[in-house]
Design an enzyme around this catalytic site. Sequence first.
Site, PDB file in Angstrom:
ATOM      1  N   GLU A 296       0.826  -1.207   0.000  1.00  0.00           N
ATOM      2  CA  GLU A 296       0.000   0.000   0.000  1.00  0.00           C
ATOM      3  C   GLU A 296       0.866   1.265   0.000  1.00  0.00           C
ATOM      4  OE1 GLU A 296      -3.873  -0.736   2.006  1.00  0.00           O
ATOM      5  OE2 GLU A 296      -3.461   1.177   2.974  1.00  0.00           O
ATOM      6  N   HIS A 325       6.529 -27.183   0.527  1.00  0.00           N
ATOM      7  CA  HIS A 325       5.724 -28.226  -0.102  1.00  0.00           C
ATOM      8  C   HIS A 325       4.603 -27.630  -0.947  1.00  0.00           C
ATOM      9  CE1 HIS A 325       7.796 -31.273   2.333  1.00  0.00           C
ATOM     10  NE2 HIS A 325       7.847 -30.290   3.222  1.00  0.00           N
ATOM     11  N   LYS A 439     -13.070   2.604  -1.838  1.00  0.00           N
ATOM     12  CA  LYS A 439     -13.990   3.006  -0.762  1.00  0.00           C
ATOM     13  C   LYS A 439     -15.097   3.897  -1.331  1.00  0.00           C
ATOM     14  CE  LYS A 439     -10.824   2.944   3.262  1.00  0.00           C
ATOM     15  NZ  LYS A 439     -10.271   3.649   4.418  1.00  0.00           N
TER      16      LYS A 439
HETATM   17  O1  PA5 Z   1      -3.017   1.711   5.988  1.00  0.00           O
HETATM   18  C1  PA5 Z   1      -4.066   2.263   5.732  1.00  0.00           C
HETATM   19  O2  PA5 Z   1      -4.202   3.503   5.775  1.00  0.00           O
HETATM   20  C2  PA5 Z   1      -5.295   1.460   5.373  1.00  0.00           C
HETATM   21  O3  PA5 Z   1      -4.995   0.113   5.229  1.00  0.00           O
HETATM   22  C3  PA5 Z   1      -6.352   1.606   6.452  1.00  0.00           C
HETATM   23  O4  PA5 Z   1      -5.835   1.150   7.674  1.00  0.00           O
HETATM   24  C4  PA5 Z   1      -7.619   0.830   6.104  1.00  0.00           C
HETATM   25  O5  PA5 Z   1      -8.097   1.227   4.850  1.00  0.00           O
HETATM   26  C5  PA5 Z   1      -8.676   1.061   7.160  1.00  0.00           C
HETATM   27  O6  PA5 Z   1      -8.922   2.416   7.296  1.00  0.00           O
HETATM   28  P1  PA5 Z   1      -9.509   3.008   8.627  1.00  0.00           P
HETATM   29  O7  PA5 Z   1      -8.532   2.776   9.728  1.00  0.00           O
HETATM   30  O8  PA5 Z   1      -9.721   4.454   8.342  1.00  0.00           O
HETATM   31  O9  PA5 Z   1     -10.797   2.290   8.892  1.00  0.00           O
END
Ligand code: PA5
Length: 471
Positions: A296, A325, A439
């Site tokens: 990410e 395996h 989202k």
């Molecule tokens: O690392 C990130 O920013 C994302 O993976 C968020 O943690 C994830 O989308 C969840 O978002 P939130 O904490 O706002 O619910």
Amino acid sequence: MEDKHSIHLDFNNMMADTIGTEHGITEQELKALAQVASRYVNYLKEERSGGKLPFLDLPYQKNTATEIIKTANFFKGKFKNLVVVGIGGSALGNIATHTALNHPFHNILTDQERKGFPRVFVLDNIDPDRFSGLIDIVKPEETLFNFITKSGTTVETMAQFLIIVKRLRDKLGRDYKEHIITTTDSEKGTLREITRREGFRSFDIPSGVGGRYSVLTPVGLFSAAMSGVDIVSLLDGAAFMDKVCKSDNLWENPALMGAALYFLSHTKKYKNILVMMPYSNALGGVADWFCQLWAESLGKKFSLNNEVVHTGSTPVKAVGVVDQHSQLQLYMEGPYDKVITFLTIKRFSKEVSIVEGNDIESDLVYLKGHSLNNVMNAEFEGTRLALTEQRRPNCTITLDELSAFTLGQLFYLFELQTAYGGKFYNVNAFDQPGVEAGKINAFAMLGKKGFEQRKNEIDIHLQRVQKKYCI
Ligand code: PA5
């Protein structure tokens, strides 16, 4: 420094000296990067002192740790279950810590065996069957729910919040609030608004710390403390790694070197897959957490100069020895597109002798005098050697032991390495526009106010999509 407890990076098998120049990195290539790498250390230092990278200072937030421990002590013995509800960065750090440091079968130990600490469940996916399955087995009166969302609006978390709150209210009446603790932004978001209105117990997620960098905030620390993890040691381990990674000399800074190696092997040797392969079930959650962090943070369309780059390498989890395996055949003989990072533990907390009290069949006699620990180690060394002989780049991160202190180091090492990765790739390692796009589409399709225009666009798109390629 407490060197005997530290973790070590061995990257001999990434280097051309060992695996040749086609797949291995030369010292010249590293030297050519050393100057710019040292500049990155200084950029990061400046950004940090300008308050732009607060995740780097989390190890020193001892007041937060004190507050969390106080709250965990208050709850101790009151609940049989702790259910964390969150997703992505709001879940994976919890799973990683719990999997690494608690008993491997923590949730099926008796209350007495767990010494009063609750069972820990994490509801990240909204799979209705899994959700219902968990709700079936945790009684409201025995359960504390920790809702975690930085934005306070994430649909998966908030949908589960609505269902659980209704259920708690129906079963417990006015006492239901005692079963909820929220972890969210101090100011913004729907969950913060509801928390204020309802007067739920709550922790703040420090501003400027994104989900995947938040394991050392209340996001990850509360469930850890609730299940008996020494969170002060976790933070101390992270602070220790901060000191280990102070140098602007590439050869003395493991986070910088880790980022440089992954970057060079990707961009110069075309290894676009990063396999994170712990030889330990307990570190499986860390591998998942790392995969999200790296993917990410660095998988980006635009560079910092706004050029279209579509960059990033793809992290993949494998677990030793199980994936010997399953995946190893591919790693040994398939395309030369991978770097394998082994995570190993020198001293497991248990030593399990194979032959104690057993009569040994003659063709198994070679196992006599060995332990599962020896076998695991032989399999790791054997796999590492076999891959190296095939000129497959690999490196090894070794933990002397798995403890809160070394786990804290590992979290910090990988977070810092990812931040350096952002510098090498010249991308913003702290945003996630691709996730946001998903989202927004979900909000539009579910009819959220303010997303009407997007909903129209989606409807037009769906009408246009021909159905002729379905079977
Ligand atoms: O690392 C990130 O920013 C994302 O993976 C968020 O943690 C994830 O989308 C969840 O978002 P939130 O904490 O706002 O619910």
